[in-house]
Design a protein around this motif. Structure first.
Motif, short mmCIF file in Angstrom:
data_model
loop_
_atom_site.label_atom_id
_atom_site.label_comp_id
_atom_site.label_asym_id
_atom_site.label_seq_id
_atom_site.Cartn_x
_atom_site.Cartn_y
_atom_site.Cartn_z
N GLU A 49 2.75 -7.88 -15.06
CA GLU A 49 3.84 -8.11 -14.01
C GLU A 49 3.65 -9.69 -13.35
O GLU A 49 4.94 -10.04 -13.09
CB GLU A 49 2.93 -7.36 -12.73
CG GLU A 49 3.76 -7.65 -11.48
CD GLU A 49 3.13 -7.03 -10.23
OE1 GLU A 49 2.13 -6.28 -10.36
OE2 GLU A 49 3.52 -7.32 -9.16
N SER A 55 4.95 -12.31 -9.25
CA SER A 55 5.32 -10.84 -9.35
C SER A 55 6.80 -10.77 -9.82
O SER A 55 7.22 -9.85 -10.53
CB SER A 55 4.87 -10.02 -8.24
OG SER A 55 5.22 -8.64 -8.29
N ARG A 56 7.57 -11.49 -8.95
CA ARG A 56 9.11 -11.39 -9.04
C ARG A 56 9.53 -11.66 -10.33
O ARG A 56 10.67 -11.24 -11.07
CB ARG A 56 9.62 -12.34 -7.95
CG ARG A 56 11.23 -12.18 -7.85
CD ARG A 56 11.65 -10.84 -6.94
NE ARG A 56 12.39 -10.21 -7.95
CZ ARG A 56 12.78 -8.91 -7.72
NH1 ARG A 56 12.39 -8.07 -6.97
NH2 ARG A 56 13.63 -8.32 -8.74
N VAL A 58 9.02 -8.62 -12.64
CA VAL A 58 10.00 -7.40 -12.11
C VAL A 58 11.35 -7.94 -13.05
O VAL A 58 11.90 -6.95 -13.65
CB VAL A 58 9.92 -7.26 -10.82
CG1 VAL A 58 11.36 -6.59 -10.13
CG2 VAL A 58 8.83 -6.70 -10.18
N HIS A 61 -4.34 -8.49 -7.38
CA HIS A 61 -3.80 -8.00 -5.97
C HIS A 61 -4.46 -6.81 -5.47
O HIS A 61 -5.13 -6.09 -6.49
CB HIS A 61 -2.25 -7.86 -6.20
CG HIS A 61 -1.95 -6.97 -7.13
ND1 HIS A 61 -0.54 -6.75 -7.71
CD2 HIS A 61 -2.62 -6.07 -7.97
CE1 HIS A 61 -0.44 -5.64 -8.96
NE2 HIS A 61 -1.73 -5.36 -8.80
N TRP A 106 -1.71 -0.59 -10.85
CA TRP A 106 -0.75 -0.60 -9.77
C TRP A 106 0.47 -1.41 -10.20
O TRP A 106 1.58 -1.16 -9.65
CB TRP A 106 -1.52 -1.08 -8.39
CG TRP A 106 -0.66 -1.41 -7.38
CD1 TRP A 106 -0.41 -2.43 -6.63
CD2 TRP A 106 -0.13 -0.21 -6.90
NE1 TRP A 106 0.28 -2.40 -5.56
CE2 TRP A 106 0.70 -0.89 -5.38
CE3 TRP A 106 0.24 1.08 -6.72
CZ2 TRP A 106 1.66 -0.18 -4.75
CZ3 TRP A 106 1.18 1.69 -5.84
CH2 TRP A 106 1.87 1.02 -5.11
N SER A 107 0.20 -2.49 -10.94
CA SER A 107 1.34 -3.19 -11.41
C SER A 107 2.42 -2.27 -11.93
O SER A 107 3.56 -2.55 -11.89
CB SER A 107 1.08 -4.33 -12.60
OG SER A 107 0.35 -5.45 -11.97
N CYS A 144 2.86 0.78 -11.64
CA CYS A 144 3.44 1.43 -10.43
C CYS A 144 4.73 0.70 -9.65
O CYS A 144 5.64 1.23 -9.30
CB CYS A 144 2.68 2.16 -9.47
SG CYS A 144 1.20 3.17 -10.19
N LYS A 145 4.13 -0.66 -9.38
CA LYS A 145 5.38 -1.43 -8.89
C LYS A 145 6.52 -1.55 -9.77
O LYS A 145 7.71 -1.59 -9.16
CB LYS A 145 4.73 -2.68 -8.53
CG LYS A 145 3.60 -2.81 -7.28
CD LYS A 145 2.83 -4.10 -7.40
CE LYS A 145 3.57 -5.16 -6.89
NZ LYS A 145 2.56 -6.24 -6.72
N LYS A 192 9.05 1.32 -9.88
CA LYS A 192 10.25 1.58 -8.90
C LYS A 192 11.45 0.46 -9.06
O LYS A 192 12.26 0.85 -8.62
CB LYS A 192 9.41 1.04 -7.49
CG LYS A 192 8.28 1.97 -7.12
CD LYS A 192 8.22 1.69 -5.55
CE LYS A 192 6.80 2.43 -4.97
NZ LYS A 192 5.69 1.80 -4.96
N GLU A 193 11.28 -0.36 -9.98
CA GLU A 193 12.07 -1.33 -10.11
C GLU A 193 13.18 -1.10 -11.32
O GLU A 193 14.04 -2.05 -11.52
CB GLU A 193 11.52 -2.83 -10.06
CG GLU A 193 10.61 -3.22 -8.92
CD GLU A 193 11.42 -3.67 -7.76
OE1 GLU A 193 12.66 -3.85 -7.96
OE2 GLU A 193 10.80 -3.81 -6.87
N CYS A 253 4.46 7.85 -9.80
CA CYS A 253 3.83 6.44 -9.97
C CYS A 253 4.03 5.81 -11.52
O CYS A 253 4.50 4.73 -11.57
CB CYS A 253 2.36 6.19 -9.67
SG CYS A 253 2.14 5.78 -8.03
#
Ligand SMILES: Cc1cc2nc3c(=O)[nH]c(=O)nc-3n(C[C@H](O)[C@H](O)[C@H](O)COP(=O)(O)O)c2cc1C
Ligand code: SF4
Length: 325
Positions: A195, A200-201, A204, A229, A242-243, A245-246, A249-250, A275
């Motif tokens: 990620e 992070s951006r 993504v 994080h 968790w990365s 899962c983030k 979503k994208e 997730c």
């Protein structure tokens, strides 16, 4: 709500459940007759497919030599890899080969070096397809060569391989039409990445760029280094997981989550909460080749001991869990 026993279809390939064996180099294995791969590897992957994994991702194989049949791409190694793919299929598992470019200073590469790397990246996928693999996963994670292209802070190139996310993914994305044209219509092309690239951006955007370019599967581990994080209260897994899962979503392509997933409850939570689409269990599957069958049957697994440094990096025979398995 998806269940871990549910199948999932990716680019026309049916994966029978949501449990994945992630790529793990078997450092202390030896090939046969001087070739890199051999009977030990065949038995290792066959056992995990027999153990119920829906998808087996074979360890990082360096693409160098794919175009000229040297290095890890000798006839003997290819015969062993073909046996791995066939045996996994016989046990109902889909099989993907992870392809890597080792660890190089990308900022020192000349244009000709990159052209040669791309020729190997392309040829390796074609060979994997001809050997019977269901797909390939390009290793853009863990700080290695391809990860350095993606990382906006690390990549200092002044050519078309740097700039925006489209440029930093170009080392692979510009090859996709040629790879697609020369492989089966249902050949999966995946990417393993992280990620933070470095923010992070950036990760993504890179994931979305790969997906838009036609990548079929994203496997989210970490990029130059593991993330630190915080995870949401009650989330039962690691920051790296968790990365995934983030990023899930994208993007609209399927996402594999991984890292320190050891229990049936963790696997179930990740899938049932939506997730992640698939869950990879690495050391848990080294410790227990039957991990997937046991989790699916509600039986206890032979647990990984979580050694400080996994002994499979040096001598798999010393793995304390294997001794009990
Ligand atoms: C012995 C060993 C070898 C590994 N080799 C690779 C590899 O070839 N490619 C890769 O992307 N990750 C590799 N990894 C990382 C794993 O795929 C996985 O992401 C990591 O072990 C975390 O998952 P786990 O906690 O379920 O083991 C390796 C890990 C181990 C323990
Ligand atoms: S060596 Fe230790 S960490 Fe590695 S798989 Fe075996 S028990 Fe787990």
């Amino acid at each position: 709500m998806a269940k871990i026993s549910d199948s999932i279809v990716i680019r026309g390939i049916r994966i029978k459940n949501r449990i994945v064996m992630p790529p793990m180099v078997t450092f202390s294995f030896h090939g046969d007759d001087g070739h890199y791969y051999g009977r030990q590897h065949i038995a290792h992957y066959t056992a995990r497919a027999q153990g119920g994994a829906g998808l087996v991702i074979v360890q990082a194989t360096r693409v160098a030599g794919a175009a000229d049949g040297t290095g890890m791409w000798t006839a003997g190694s290819l015969a062993a890899l073909a046996d791995i793919a066939a045996n996994c299929r016989a046990h109902g598992a889909a099989t993907i080969m992870q392809l890597s470019c080792g660890d190089t200073d990308i900022n020192a590469l000349a244009a000709a070096d990159i052209a040669a790397m791309q020729a190997d990246l392309r040829q390796a996928a074609l060979i994997a397809c001809s050997l019977g693999f269901d797909g390939v996963e390009y290793h853009f994670a863990h700080g290695f060569t391809l990860c350095k292209f993606l990382d906006a802070a690390h990549n200092k190139r002044t050519d078309r391989f740097n700039g925006d996310a489209a440029a930093r993914t170009r080392i692979l994305t510009e090859l996709l039409p040629a790879i697609r044209a020369a492989t089966r219509a249902n050949f999966i092309i995946g990417v393993r990445m992280g990620e933070y690239l470095p923010d992070s951006r950036d990760g993504v955007t890179a994931a979305q760029t790969f997906a838009a370019a036609g990548i079929d599967l994203l496997h989210i581990s970490f990029a130059m280094r593991p993330p630190t994080h915080a995870v949401p209260a009650g989330f039962p897994c690691s920051p790296t997981t968790w990365s995934a899962c983030k990023i899930k979503k994208e993007v609209s392509v399927p996402v594999v989550a991984v890292n320190e997933i050891r229990t049936a409850d963790q696997v179930r939570c990740l899938i049932e909460s939506g997730c992640a689409d698939l869950v990879a269990v690495g050391r848990g599957m080294l410790a227990d080749p039957e991990f997937a069958n046991r989790v699916l049957a509600g039986q206890p697994v032979n647990p990984c001991h979580g050694c400080g440094r996994c002994l499979w990096f040096t001598d798999h025979a010393k793995c304390p869990a294997s001794a009990q398995g």
